[in-house]
Design a protein around this motif. Structure first.
Motif, PDB file in Angstrom:
ATOM      1  N   ILE A 119      -5.837  -0.136   6.718  1.00  0.00           N
ATOM      2  CA  ILE A 119      -5.758   1.176   6.053  1.00  0.00           C
ATOM      3  C   ILE A 119      -6.599   2.233   6.762  1.00  0.00           C
ATOM      4  O   ILE A 119      -6.154   3.363   6.984  1.00  0.00           O
ATOM      5  CB  ILE A 119      -6.232   1.068   4.580  1.00  0.00           C
ATOM      6  CG1 ILE A 119      -5.219   0.317   3.741  1.00  0.00           C
ATOM      7  CG2 ILE A 119      -6.459   2.454   3.984  1.00  0.00           C
ATOM      8  CD1 ILE A 119      -5.752  -0.066   2.366  1.00  0.00           C
ATOM      9  N   GLY A 120      -7.799   1.880   7.145  1.00  0.00           N
ATOM     10  CA  GLY A 120      -8.706   2.873   7.731  1.00  0.00           C
ATOM     11  C   GLY A 120      -9.095   3.907   6.698  1.00  0.00           C
ATOM     12  O   GLY A 120      -9.226   3.602   5.515  1.00  0.00           O
ATOM     13  N   ALA A 121      -9.253   5.145   7.147  1.00  0.00           N
ATOM     14  CA  ALA A 121      -9.707   6.193   6.233  1.00  0.00           C
ATOM     15  C   ALA A 121      -8.572   6.606   5.304  1.00  0.00           C
ATOM     16  O   ALA A 121      -7.429   6.758   5.723  1.00  0.00           O
ATOM     17  CB  ALA A 121     -10.201   7.395   7.026  1.00  0.00           C
ATOM     18  N   ILE A 122      -8.911   6.766   4.017  1.00  0.00           N
ATOM     19  CA  ILE A 122      -7.916   7.179   3.024  1.00  0.00           C
ATOM     20  C   ILE A 122      -7.932   8.700   2.915  1.00  0.00           C
ATOM     21  O   ILE A 122      -8.991   9.322   2.860  1.00  0.00           O
ATOM     22  CB  ILE A 122      -8.235   6.547   1.646  1.00  0.00           C
ATOM     23  CG1 ILE A 122      -8.044   5.027   1.723  1.00  0.00           C
ATOM     24  CG2 ILE A 122      -7.367   7.147   0.546  1.00  0.00           C
ATOM     25  CD1 ILE A 122      -8.566   4.274   0.511  1.00  0.00           C
ATOM     26  N   ARG A 173      -7.276  11.518   0.564  1.00  0.00           N
ATOM     27  CA  ARG A 173      -7.151  11.897  -0.848  1.00  0.00           C
ATOM     28  C   ARG A 173      -6.833  10.749  -1.800  1.00  0.00           C
ATOM     29  O   ARG A 173      -7.497  10.579  -2.816  1.00  0.00           O
ATOM     30  CB  ARG A 173      -6.064  12.960  -1.041  1.00  0.00           C
ATOM     31  CG  ARG A 173      -6.555  14.351  -0.804  1.00  0.00           C
ATOM     32  CD  ARG A 173      -5.451  15.345  -1.141  1.00  0.00           C
ATOM     33  NE  ARG A 173      -5.776  16.668  -0.614  1.00  0.00           N
ATOM     34  CZ  ARG A 173      -6.568  17.509  -1.246  1.00  0.00           C
ATOM     35  NH1 ARG A 173      -7.072  17.185  -2.404  1.00  0.00           N
ATOM     36  NH2 ARG A 173      -6.851  18.678  -0.713  1.00  0.00           N
ATOM     37  N   TYR A 174      -5.787   9.983  -1.542  1.00  0.00           N
ATOM     38  CA  TYR A 174      -5.344   9.028  -2.547  1.00  0.00           C
ATOM     39  C   TYR A 174      -4.467   7.969  -1.913  1.00  0.00           C
ATOM     40  O   TYR A 174      -3.705   8.241  -0.985  1.00  0.00           O
ATOM     41  CB  TYR A 174      -4.536   9.760  -3.635  1.00  0.00           C
ATOM     42  CG  TYR A 174      -4.006   8.845  -4.716  1.00  0.00           C
ATOM     43  CD1 TYR A 174      -4.791   8.532  -5.811  1.00  0.00           C
ATOM     44  CD2 TYR A 174      -2.729   8.290  -4.618  1.00  0.00           C
ATOM     45  CE1 TYR A 174      -4.323   7.673  -6.794  1.00  0.00           C
ATOM     46  CE2 TYR A 174      -2.251   7.435  -5.596  1.00  0.00           C
ATOM     47  CZ  TYR A 174      -3.049   7.128  -6.683  1.00  0.00           C
ATOM     48  OH  TYR A 174      -2.579   6.282  -7.656  1.00  0.00           O
ATOM     49  N   GLY A 175      -4.575   6.781  -2.422  1.00  0.00           N
ATOM     50  CA  GLY A 175      -3.669   5.703  -2.028  1.00  0.00           C
ATOM     51  C   GLY A 175      -3.745   4.623  -3.079  1.00  0.00           C
ATOM     52  O   GLY A 175      -4.755   4.503  -3.786  1.00  0.00           O
ATOM     53  N   VAL A 176      -2.666   3.861  -3.220  1.00  0.00           N
ATOM     54  CA  VAL A 176      -2.667   2.847  -4.279  1.00  0.00           C
ATOM     55  C   VAL A 176      -1.979   1.574  -3.788  1.00  0.00           C
ATOM     56  O   VAL A 176      -0.981   1.631  -3.065  1.00  0.00           O
ATOM     57  CB  VAL A 176      -1.988   3.396  -5.564  1.00  0.00           C
ATOM     58  CG1 VAL A 176      -0.556   3.850  -5.309  1.00  0.00           C
ATOM     59  CG2 VAL A 176      -2.028   2.380  -6.712  1.00  0.00           C
ATOM     60  N   PHE A 177      -2.566   0.432  -4.153  1.00  0.00           N
ATOM     61  CA  PHE A 177      -1.881  -0.836  -3.976  1.00  0.00           C
ATOM     62  C   PHE A 177      -1.041  -1.062  -5.223  1.00  0.00           C
ATOM     63  O   PHE A 177      -1.543  -0.919  -6.344  1.00  0.00           O
ATOM     64  CB  PHE A 177      -2.878  -1.993  -3.868  1.00  0.00           C
ATOM     65  CG  PHE A 177      -3.527  -2.114  -2.528  1.00  0.00           C
ATOM     66  CD1 PHE A 177      -2.810  -2.595  -1.435  1.00  0.00           C
ATOM     67  CD2 PHE A 177      -4.859  -1.758  -2.346  1.00  0.00           C
ATOM     68  CE1 PHE A 177      -3.408  -2.715  -0.192  1.00  0.00           C
ATOM     69  CE2 PHE A 177      -5.468  -1.878  -1.108  1.00  0.00           C
ATOM     70  CZ  PHE A 177      -4.741  -2.356  -0.026  1.00  0.00           C
ATOM     71  N   VAL A 178       0.229  -1.402  -5.014  1.00  0.00           N
ATOM     72  CA  VAL A 178       1.100  -1.719  -6.141  1.00  0.00           C
ATOM     73  C   VAL A 178       1.539  -3.172  -5.995  1.00  0.00           C
ATOM     74  O   VAL A 178       2.081  -3.552  -4.956  1.00  0.00           O
ATOM     75  CB  VAL A 178       2.336  -0.790  -6.173  1.00  0.00           C
ATOM     76  CG1 VAL A 178       3.241  -1.162  -7.344  1.00  0.00           C
ATOM     77  CG2 VAL A 178       1.907   0.668  -6.260  1.00  0.00           C
ATOM     78  N   VAL A 201       5.311   7.955  -8.341  1.00  0.00           N
ATOM     79  CA  VAL A 201       5.187   6.501  -8.229  1.00  0.00           C
ATOM     80  C   VAL A 201       5.024   5.853  -9.611  1.00  0.00           C
ATOM     81  O   VAL A 201       5.463   4.740  -9.840  1.00  0.00           O
ATOM     82  CB  VAL A 201       3.974   6.132  -7.330  1.00  0.00           C
ATOM     83  CG1 VAL A 201       3.763   4.619  -7.279  1.00  0.00           C
ATOM     84  CG2 VAL A 201       4.157   6.686  -5.940  1.00  0.00           C
ATOM     85  N   ARG A 208       2.214  12.686  -6.350  1.00  0.00           N
ATOM     86  CA  ARG A 208       1.951  11.247  -6.417  1.00  0.00           C
ATOM     87  C   ARG A 208       2.355  10.627  -7.759  1.00  0.00           C
ATOM     88  O   ARG A 208       2.544   9.422  -7.865  1.00  0.00           O
ATOM     89  CB  ARG A 208       0.480  10.960  -6.125  1.00  0.00           C
ATOM     90  CG  ARG A 208      -0.471  11.284  -7.266  1.00  0.00           C
ATOM     91  CD  ARG A 208      -1.917  11.055  -6.870  1.00  0.00           C
ATOM     92  NE  ARG A 208      -2.799  11.193  -8.013  1.00  0.00           N
ATOM     93  CZ  ARG A 208      -4.037  11.679  -7.955  1.00  0.00           C
ATOM     94  NH1 ARG A 208      -4.542  12.073  -6.796  1.00  0.00           N
ATOM     95  NH2 ARG A 208      -4.764  11.762  -9.043  1.00  0.00           N
ATOM     96  N   VAL A 209       2.513  11.476  -8.757  1.00  0.00           N
ATOM     97  CA  VAL A 209       2.854  10.946 -10.085  1.00  0.00           C
ATOM     98  C   VAL A 209       4.227  10.277 -10.082  1.00  0.00           C
ATOM     99  O   VAL A 209       4.524   9.428 -10.921  1.00  0.00           O
ATOM    100  CB  VAL A 209       2.772  12.060 -11.159  1.00  0.00           C
ATOM    101  CG1 VAL A 209       4.042  12.909 -11.185  1.00  0.00           C
ATOM    102  CG2 VAL A 209       2.536  11.452 -12.543  1.00  0.00           C
ATOM    103  N   TRP A 258       0.855  -1.193   0.000  1.00  0.00           N
ATOM    104  CA  TRP A 258       0.000   0.000   0.000  1.00  0.00           C
ATOM    105  C   TRP A 258       0.883   1.234   0.000  1.00  0.00           C
ATOM    106  O   TRP A 258       1.792   1.355   0.825  1.00  0.00           O
ATOM    107  CB  TRP A 258      -0.882  -0.028   1.250  1.00  0.00           C
ATOM    108  CG  TRP A 258      -1.748   1.181   1.450  1.00  0.00           C
ATOM    109  CD1 TRP A 258      -1.634   2.103   2.458  1.00  0.00           C
ATOM    110  CD2 TRP A 258      -2.866   1.595   0.654  1.00  0.00           C
ATOM    111  NE1 TRP A 258      -2.610   3.058   2.342  1.00  0.00           N
ATOM    112  CE2 TRP A 258      -3.381   2.780   1.244  1.00  0.00           C
ATOM    113  CE3 TRP A 258      -3.475   1.091  -0.498  1.00  0.00           C
ATOM    114  CZ2 TRP A 258      -4.488   3.467   0.722  1.00  0.00           C
ATOM    115  CZ3 TRP A 258      -4.575   1.771  -1.023  1.00  0.00           C
ATOM    116  CH2 TRP A 258      -5.067   2.931  -0.414  1.00  0.00           C
TER     117      TRP A 258
END
Lengths: 490, 197, 261
Positions: B158-161, B163-168, B132, B129-130, B120
């Protein structure tokens, strides 16, 4: 411009009736390519099987997914409002579109307001359904599809043949030729690695120059107002992170109640789609990025009317994994284009007649009713039963061709009269034995074009049975007189 | 126009009430559990094309980095890990486009998923964030104690996100040409996971 | 137990030995079996072609004819599935109760043998051949007589278990364990090109596994594949499960003399 309109010819923009067997003919006739296509998709199906086998709770997850979707559908209005409220609170702007036209107008309006001429788009079956590309192109806006498969077919001016693997109908040599023509790759070069690298360089330039990014949505979460987008290439994130404007387009059926429910769906989606444990990127957007805008367009376009119908409602559970296409023995051998619909294969053959029954009436018959699609579906849509339900609906609406209806009427009349059935059977078998092979196997007999008829025995089973010294009908069974039977064919 | 469609869609949906179907609750006892989370994670991550390097502490990461060709050849290297600083002026790069020439990015994740090898990445620590997605190569440092069995565990963690988050999960990839798997589609060409055990 | 033998219409007319074998098999297990001659067709062709209303009188006749028996047994997964799963919306009102009673006692042959015949009675003659089992779709995915490859469940495999009891039989391993053969009723004619392509690849899978005979619980799939094989001059044979369990010759469905008894 003309190219993009022509790309859609043969799909739903042209209102001609799709005849699947005719459309499939050239694809099946090219034996070598048909077998290759079948094998390529079967390979994906096998990868899916291995991934599903790695999860002991697979069937439990399917059940959870199905129940979660049923719950969401039952409370759809509340969840749509909750989603709008939360997304707005997070800083996104939510738009509502009753149909494709309104969706396209909303997107165009947003682009024009922001003086956008160049758009990058990641995969979205919804925008394909709405024919957004040709619409925007006609307004002078450049739209670049950034998923590799979609870019290939965009350059070739073709519609996708699969919802997850849009260019699965093409061989690497075909892609090599297209890239040579459009991207200047070496003539004759067909190495997938080389071609992918060329596309990477070409599209990176488009990402850096784009003024807006359009993405689809895999899941929208009512509880948070967030949207989740899944890709393997990373194209949705580049498109949504470089330009200041991100437009996410989604059908109203994409909602799920809670963020935690993503656990169920993300475990099922990629395993079912491509046999991966999860897509490379599962991106969670909640509101716009700093200094940017996020617009979310909620689209109905016929979904609420499918929701109204008990026999077809579950089709809205679809998470667009494409597993039903990969497993479908008809799809694998007839190719996606033979369905002449944005969504081909079993789920497409359920959805397309809902949009226009007359136009798509042959699709529910492009199915041997093997049921593999139903068992492979991660959200348990009873696909082959829905296809069967469509056949009845098409019959009720009087849309069955005479060639289908008449033989059934004749057979039903025969079957209602056991003695007549026995006599007709005798004649049939007799004819098969005595008539010359060329006559019984003539071109008008579709069965016999590639198949021999069965070897006709002299006696039917019923006649053999009668000749035995057996108690026939010792129980008080009423043998109805065909002429006076109350159940005789009306 | 839009607001009237809003009302008509909601009215249409409300006009057809469906039998109530309860939202299922997850029975955790029915979910997969791995005997060894680190092994399972490594197996999953390698199966999706990532390279996993086990380290005893963060201090071992630099020596491993120097063994990686793409890292040694990198002109631009950015990092969010204090102990292993990058070589680019982060503050001078205000737009995502400024990161187009990034070769290597090293970040930290606080959540890894054993069933699928995903990590995560909440991007708040990045200046954009770009990074990544635009970097040629990505390295992620992750503690074995931050591994969970499956995605259900991941969302609990994770709980509350914000703005943004990503699984890679593995490097960027495509199989759109004849089902041949090619790593490095639009995002990172390689993903190296430094698993602190 | 009094069994009503439900014989598919095309078996009655074209493969009578399949019904004879079914009868012999059930009788050898000590069952009392009768063929009610008023039966014709279950109505599946009409229902699957979108003419369900034409199947209604046939379904009503079916219920009437088979009502008196303890069980209705059929050597076809597809025809059984029609009665068990697809008659449902053909019946309403007062006729439903009778339908439900018949539905609940209608079984496909291997299902019946598995559930109601004690294992010690299941003794079959030797069959020294290499056998490819074609699992018919409706047996598998409608009746669930076996675990299909799409679902992650371990389950029964009633046909496979019966084959295991046959002395000297070798079961070959197919690349695609349970793919559709492409018959599909009227599909075989309406979508002839695709149907033929499906059938040929199914036959090729069995041939590549070096099978001598394709065995199935549904003669309709076999009729389609046999038609393709005879056109191509393939040495492969087809047999219904009941014929195999009765120890019929491998040529039973291919030799005109065998057929015209």
């Amino acid at each position: 411009m003309d190219r993009y309109q022509s790309r859609r010819k043969g799909t739903t923009t042209m209102k001609s009736t799709v005849d699947h067997p005719t459309a499939a003919k050239p694809f099946v006739a090219n034996q070598e390519r048909m077998k290759w296509h079948d094998g390529a998709l079967w390979f994906v199906r096998e990868k899916r099987d291995r991934q599903a086998h790695s999860i002991p709770e697979w069937e439990y997850l399917r059940e959870l997914a199905s129940q979660t979707k049923a719950h969401t559908q039952a409370n759809l209005a509340e969840y749509l409002e909750a989603f709008e409220r939360q997304a707005t609170a997070a800083g996104a702007v939510v738009h509502w579109a009753a149909d494709a036209e309104e969706h396209n107008a909303i997107v165009l309006g947003l682009l024009q307001k922001n003086n956008v001429q160049r758009v990058v788009k990641s995969k979205s079956m919804l925008t394909e359904e709405c024919h957004l590309n040709p619409y925007l192109e006609a307004q002078g806006i450049e739209v670049v599809d950034t998923d590799l498969g979609e870019r290939i077919i965009q350059l070739r001016d073709e519609p996708p043949s699969h919802i997850v693997l849009p260019a699965i109908h093409l061989k690497k040599g075909d892609v090599g030729e297209t890239f040579h023509e459009h991207l200047g790759t070496e003539k004759g070069a067909s190495d997938p690695k080389y071609l992918t690298e060329a596309a990477r360089q070409h599209l990176r330039d488009r990402f850096l120059n784009a003024q807006a990014g359009i993405t689809g949505v895999n899941f929208a979460i009512a509880e948070t107002g967030g949207v989740t987008v899944c890709t393997n290439e990373g194209n949705a994130d580049l498109g949504a992170s470089l330009p200041p404007l991100h437009i996410a387009c989604m059908g109203i059926e994409k909602l799920i109640p809670r963020q935690a429910d993503l656990g169920i769906f993300l475990r099922l989606l990629a395993r079912s789609a491509t046999g991966q444990p999860i897509t490379t990127y599962s991106s969670h957007f909640l509101g716009p990025r700093e200094g940017g805008q996020l617009h979310i367009v909620l689209v109905d376009n016929g979904r609420s009317s499918i929701r109204d119908r008990d026999e077809f409602r579950e089709a809205l559970n679809c998470i667009r994994c494409g597993a039903c296409m990969n497993t479908c023995p008809v799809y694998r051998r007839s190719g996606g284009h033979s369905y002449a619909s944005v969504v081909p294969g079993p789920i497409g053959s359920v959805l397309s007649p809902a949009a226009d029954t007359e136009q798509h009436k042959s699709l529910p018959f492009a199915c041997s009713l093997c049921g593999s699609c139903t068992d492979v579906c991660p959200v348990k849509i009873p696909l082959h039963h829905q296809l069967l339900a469509w056949r009845q609906e098409i019959g009720r609406e009087g849309l069955l061709p005479v060639s289908k209806r008449m033989p059934m009427k004749a057979a039903a009349a025969l079957f209602a009269r056991p003695r007549l059935f026995a006599v007709a059977g005798w004649f049939g078998r007799f004819a098969l034995r005595v008539l010359p092979h060329a006559l019984t196997h003539n071109r008008l007999n579709t069965w016999a074009v590639a198949r021999e008829l069965p070897i006709a025995p002299k006696k039917s089973f019923r006649s053999w049975y009668r000749d035995q010294d057996r108690p026939a009908n010792s129980l008080p069974i009423v043998t109805p007189d065909p002429e006076s039977s109350p159940t005789k064919n009306r | 126009m839009t607001s009237s469609s809003r009302q008509s869609i909601l009215d249409r949906v409300r006009s057809r009430s469906l039998p109530e179907a309860p939202l299922p609750e997850l029975d955790h006892d029915r979910l997969i559990r791995f005997d060894d989370l680190a092994d399972a994670f490594q197996h999953s991550a390698e199966s999706v094309g990532a390279t996993v390097i086990r380290c005893r502490s963060i201090d071992e990461v630099p020596e491993h980095l120097l063994k990686i060709d793409s890292f040694r050849e990198a002109d631009e290297f950015a990092s969010t890990i204090e102990k292993i600083p990058g070589n680019v002026q982060v503050s001078s790069r205000t737009s995502g486009h400024d990161w187009a020439s990034l070769d290597w990015l090293l970040i930290q994740s606080r959540l890894g998923v054993a069933e699928n090898g995903a990590v995560w990445v909440p991007t708040q620590e990045l200046n954009n964030r770009v990074q990544v997605f635009i970097t040629q190569h990505l390295g992620v440092v992750l503690k074995a104690e931050d591994l969970v069995h499956h995605m259900h565990g991941a969302y609990e963690s994770i709980g509350a996100i914000e703005r943004y988050g990503v699984f890679v999960s593995g490097p960027s990839k495509t199989a759109d040409i004849e089902q041949s798997l090619v790593l490095g589609a639009h995002g990172c060409r390689t993903l190296t996971l430094f698993l602190l055990v | 137990m009094h069994i009503g033998l439900f014989v598919p219409c095309y078996v009655d007319q074209f493969y009578p030995d399949v019904a004879v074998a079914t009868l012999e098999l059930l009788e050898s297990c000590g069952m009392q079996v009768e063929f009610p001659s008023a039966q014709t067709c279950c109505g599946q062709p009409m229902a699957n072609t979108g003419c369900a209303e034409m199947a209604v009188p046939l379904a009503e006749r079916f219920v009437e004819i088979f009502q008196p028996y303890d069980f209705v047994v059929c050597p076809s997964g597809s025809c059984t599935a029609m009665v068990v799963h697809h008659y449902d919306h053909l019946f309403s009102g007062e006729k439903r109760a009778a339908f439900e009673a018949v539905r609940d006692k209608t079984l496909e042959l291997s299902q019946f043998l598995e559930r109601y015949v004690p294992a010690e009675k299941l003794n079959f003659p030797s069959f020294p051949h290499r056998v490819g089992l074609h699992q018919s779709c409706h047996g598998l995915r409608e009746l669930r007589i076996g675990a299909c490859s799409e679902r992650m469940v371990t389950g029964n495999d009633s046909v496979g278990e019966l084959l295991e009891r046959v002395p000297d039989l070798t079961r070959v391993t197919l690349k695609r364990a349970d793919e559709c053969c492409g018959f599909g009723g009227t599909f075989a004619v309406a979508e002839a090109d695709v149907s033929v392509a499906m059938g040929l690849s199914r036959v090729a899978d069995h041939a590549a596994a070096d099978a001598e005979v394709i065995v199935a619980g549904d003669m309709s799939c076999l009729m389609h594949m046999q038609g393709l094989m005879r056109r191509d001059g393939s040495p492969l044979r087809v047999m219904h499960l009941a014929q195999l369990l009765c120890g019929r010759s491998i040529d039973i469905n291919h030799d005109a003399k065998e057929q015209r008894r």
